[in-house]
Design a protein around this motif. Structure first.
Motif, PDB file in Angstrom:
ATOM      1  N   UNK A 249       0.826  -1.211   0.000  1.00 10.98           N
ATOM      2  CA  UNK A 249       0.000   0.000   0.000  1.00 10.98           C
ATOM      3  C   UNK A 249       0.861   1.263   0.000  1.00 10.98           C
ATOM      4  N   UNK A 250       1.983   1.218   0.699  1.00  9.56           N
ATOM      5  CA  UNK A 250       2.889   2.375   0.695  1.00  9.56           C
ATOM      6  C   UNK A 250       3.371   2.680  -0.723  1.00  9.56           C
ATOM      7  N   UNK A 251       3.787   1.634  -1.426  1.00  8.31           N
ATOM      8  CA  UNK A 251       4.299   1.851  -2.773  1.00  8.31           C
ATOM      9  C   UNK A 251       3.251   2.353  -3.745  1.00  8.31           C
ATOM     10  N   UNK A 252       2.045   1.790  -3.679  1.00  8.43           N
ATOM     11  CA  UNK A 252       0.994   2.178  -4.623  1.00  8.43           C
ATOM     12  C   UNK A 252       0.367   3.517  -4.263  1.00  8.43           C
ATOM     13  N   UNK A 253       0.170   3.755  -2.962  1.00  9.10           N
ATOM     14  CA  UNK A 253      -0.458   5.016  -2.547  1.00  9.10           C
ATOM     15  C   UNK A 253       0.406   6.212  -2.912  1.00  9.10           C
ATOM     16  N   UNK A 254       1.716   6.028  -2.920  1.00  5.63           N
ATOM     17  CA  UNK A 254       2.628   7.137  -3.249  1.00  5.63           C
ATOM     18  C   UNK A 254       2.488   7.583  -4.696  1.00  5.63           C
TER      19      UNK A 254
ATOM     20  N   UNK B 156      -2.928   3.568   8.850  1.00  7.37           N
ATOM     21  CA  UNK B 156      -3.309   4.948   8.609  1.00  7.37           C
ATOM     22  C   UNK B 156      -2.381   5.531   7.550  1.00  7.37           C
ATOM     23  N   UNK B 157      -2.966   6.205   6.583  1.00  8.23           N
ATOM     24  CA  UNK B 157      -2.196   6.872   5.525  1.00  8.23           C
ATOM     25  C   UNK B 157      -2.235   8.372   5.802  1.00  8.23           C
ATOM     26  N   UNK B 158      -1.097   8.921   6.189  1.00  8.00           N
ATOM     27  CA  UNK B 158      -1.021  10.337   6.541  1.00  8.00           C
ATOM     28  C   UNK B 158      -0.491  11.170   5.378  1.00  8.00           C
ATOM     29  N   UNK B 159      -0.823  12.466   5.424  1.00  8.09           N
ATOM     30  CA  UNK B 159      -0.314  13.450   4.454  1.00  8.09           C
ATOM     31  C   UNK B 159      -0.710  13.106   3.021  1.00  8.09           C
TER      32      UNK B 159
ATOM     33  N   UNK C  78       2.541  10.697   0.994  1.00  4.60           N
ATOM     34  CA  UNK C  78       1.845   9.797   1.915  1.00  4.60           C
ATOM     35  C   UNK C  78       2.818   8.889   2.667  1.00  4.60           C
ATOM     36  N   UNK C  79       2.470   8.584   3.915  1.00  3.92           N
ATOM     37  CA  UNK C  79       3.197   7.614   4.726  1.00  3.92           C
ATOM     38  C   UNK C  79       2.188   6.653   5.326  1.00  3.92           C
ATOM     39  N   UNK C  80       2.384   5.359   5.088  1.00  3.57           N
ATOM     40  CA  UNK C  80       1.471   4.337   5.606  1.00  3.57           C
ATOM     41  C   UNK C  80       2.051   3.778   6.899  1.00  3.57           C
ATOM     42  N   UNK C  81       1.302   3.925   7.990  1.00  2.55           N
ATOM     43  CA  UNK C  81       1.788   3.506   9.311  1.00  2.55           C
ATOM     44  C   UNK C  81       0.821   2.515   9.948  1.00  2.55           C
TER      45      UNK C  81
ATOM     46  N   UNK D   9      -7.308   3.940   7.015  1.00  3.47           N
ATOM     47  CA  UNK D   9      -7.880   5.286   7.074  1.00  3.47           C
ATOM     48  C   UNK D   9      -6.915   6.257   6.411  1.00  3.47           C
ATOM     49  N   UNK D  10      -7.449   7.108   5.548  1.00  3.71           N
ATOM     50  CA  UNK D  10      -6.638   8.081   4.802  1.00  3.71           C
ATOM     51  C   UNK D  10      -6.922   9.482   5.335  1.00  3.71           C
ATOM     52  N   UNK D  11      -5.848  10.208   5.662  1.00  5.15           N
ATOM     53  CA  UNK D  11      -5.963  11.557   6.198  1.00  5.15           C
ATOM     54  C   UNK D  11      -5.286  12.539   5.240  1.00  5.15           C
ATOM     55  N   UNK D  12      -5.886  13.697   5.111  1.00  3.17           N
ATOM     56  CA  UNK D  12      -5.239  14.752   4.320  1.00  3.17           C
ATOM     57  C   UNK D  12      -3.970  15.227   5.010  1.00  3.17           C
ATOM     58  N   UNK D  13      -3.999  15.248   6.346  1.00  2.00           N
ATOM     59  CA  UNK D  13      -2.826  15.662   7.119  1.00  2.00           C
ATOM     60  C   UNK D  13      -2.366  14.553   8.047  1.00  2.00           C
TER      61      UNK D  13
END
Length: 363
Positions: free
Chosen positions: A104-109, A137-140, A115-118, A191-195
């Motif tokens: 998910x980190x690789x694709x979401x970027x 959680x996907x931040x930023x 984005x940072x997936x934690x 969960x995806x966050x704008x910030x």
């Protein structure tokens, strides 16, 4: 609220010699510490799961003691620890969860460059059960307006199935959620966050508390399994969230006189929460310091859970009833040798059904 100085402890045994001999010239090895037996080449243990006798002692088998244990030497604390080992994620199960996060980190970027997936939740704490979902959680993410189309592209490229998706606005900030499932059946709640997300703020604090109270991990496993089998944990129908259970247990550990005794900690938990508190269950605010004005006061957690992790729980009466039943049952396992009424059972198996646990034990 019941006192923490109960005499309701697990059944223990201390009066037999460790040099006891097994019948039939058994080559099975006996542990005088835990009362467990490791299987040798004798015919003492068959594949049948039933109560067996060795000399004058009864032997019980459970999924967490698949090779048998001397009933008179079984303690609740040892059983809880053995159950924890049984339910601990295997390297393969842990690897599957890490792979989901990495994919998910690789694709979401590709859609949100910053984005940072934690990881957060039980997997981040090292308390995940095999059937537990992975909380991410996907931040930023920045702009989430094209979220839905991006999600289906991400799912296709990571071989994940999209099971649920929605977006909302909280505190003026857009958030989106997606539930994925991989080919091995592992679910990922993302969960995806704008910030920035407040969810990760809890991880370091909970980890510190788990270090302070190491007995909590295995006891948490036992409680979640009892509640799950009792139908108390499905949050979709008003069940108690697993995070709330963890906070409740940490609250008990901070009040207990024996927080490192796994058996006593389990009994204390069921005793405290067997009592209805204004028809609601309050989760303790877990902080590094107790409130100076009232150290014993109950506080509601206020991280990212709308100030109450149990606000949507409609099964508090059921939770109280399950706790009451478990507290009453465990109180029978005192130190006066009352074992005859529980033929083939052990303290933990008197409150926990084997369900599919044998399948895991035989893996």
């Amino acid at each position: 609220m019941s006192t923490m100085n109960q005499n309701t402890q697990a059944a223990e045994y201390s009066g037999h010699s460790s040099s006891m001999c097994w019948s039939s010239g058994s080559e099975d090895q006996f542990s005088s510490t835990t009362g467990s037996i490791s299987r040798g080449h004798s015919s003492l243990f068959s594949s049948k799961r039933k109560n067996r006798k060795a000399t004058e002692m009864s032997v019980v088998t459970t999924p967490w003691y698949p090779d048998g244990a001397v009933k008179e030497m079984v303690t609740l604390a040892d059983e809880i620890e053995a159950l924890g080992r049984l339910m601990e994620l295997s390297p393969k199960e842990s690897s599957a969860r890490h792979s989901i996060r990495s994919a998910l980190q690789g694709e979401a970027a590709r859609y949100w460059p910053d984005v940072t997936v934690k990881v957060y939740g039980s997997f981040a704490y090292g308390c995940s059960l095999p059937e537990s979902g992975l909380d991410l959680v996907c931040e930023d993410c920045g702009d989430l307006r094209s979220f839905e189309s991006a999600i289906y592209n991400i799912a296709a490229n990571t071989h994940l199935n999209v099971e649920h998706i929605f977006s909302c606005s909280v505190g003026g900030e857009n958030q989106s959620f997606c539930k994925f499932r991989d080919t091995q059946g592992v679910t990922a709640n993302v969960t995806f966050f704008e910030g920035k997300s407040p969810a990760r703020q809890t991880v370091s604090l909970v980890k510190r508390k788990l270090t302070q109270f190491p007995a909590v991990r295995d006891v948490y496993t036992a409680i979640r399994m009892v509640f799950r089998q009792s139908g108390c944990t499905d949050v979709g129908v008003g069940g108690l969230p697993s995070f709330a259970i963890l906070l409740m247990l940490l609250h008990v550990a901070m009040k207990s006189q024996k927080p490192n005794d796994k058996g006593q900690l389990l009994v204390d938990f069921f005793t405290i929460f067997s009592v209805q508190q204004n028809n609601a269950i309050s989760a303790q605010k877990v902080t590094d310091e107790k409130p100076a004005n009232n150290p014993a006061a109950l506080h509601v957690l206020d991280f990212d859970d709308h100030n109450n992790v149990t606000a949507d729980c409609t099964k508090t009466a059921q939770v109280n009833a399950v706790c009451q039943a478990c507290a009453n049952t465990l109180s029978k396992w005192s130190l006066d040798g009352r074992f005859s009424g529980y033929r083939g059972r052990s303290p933990l198996s008197s409150i926990l059904a084997y369900d599919t646990l044998w399948e895991r034990a035989e893996q």
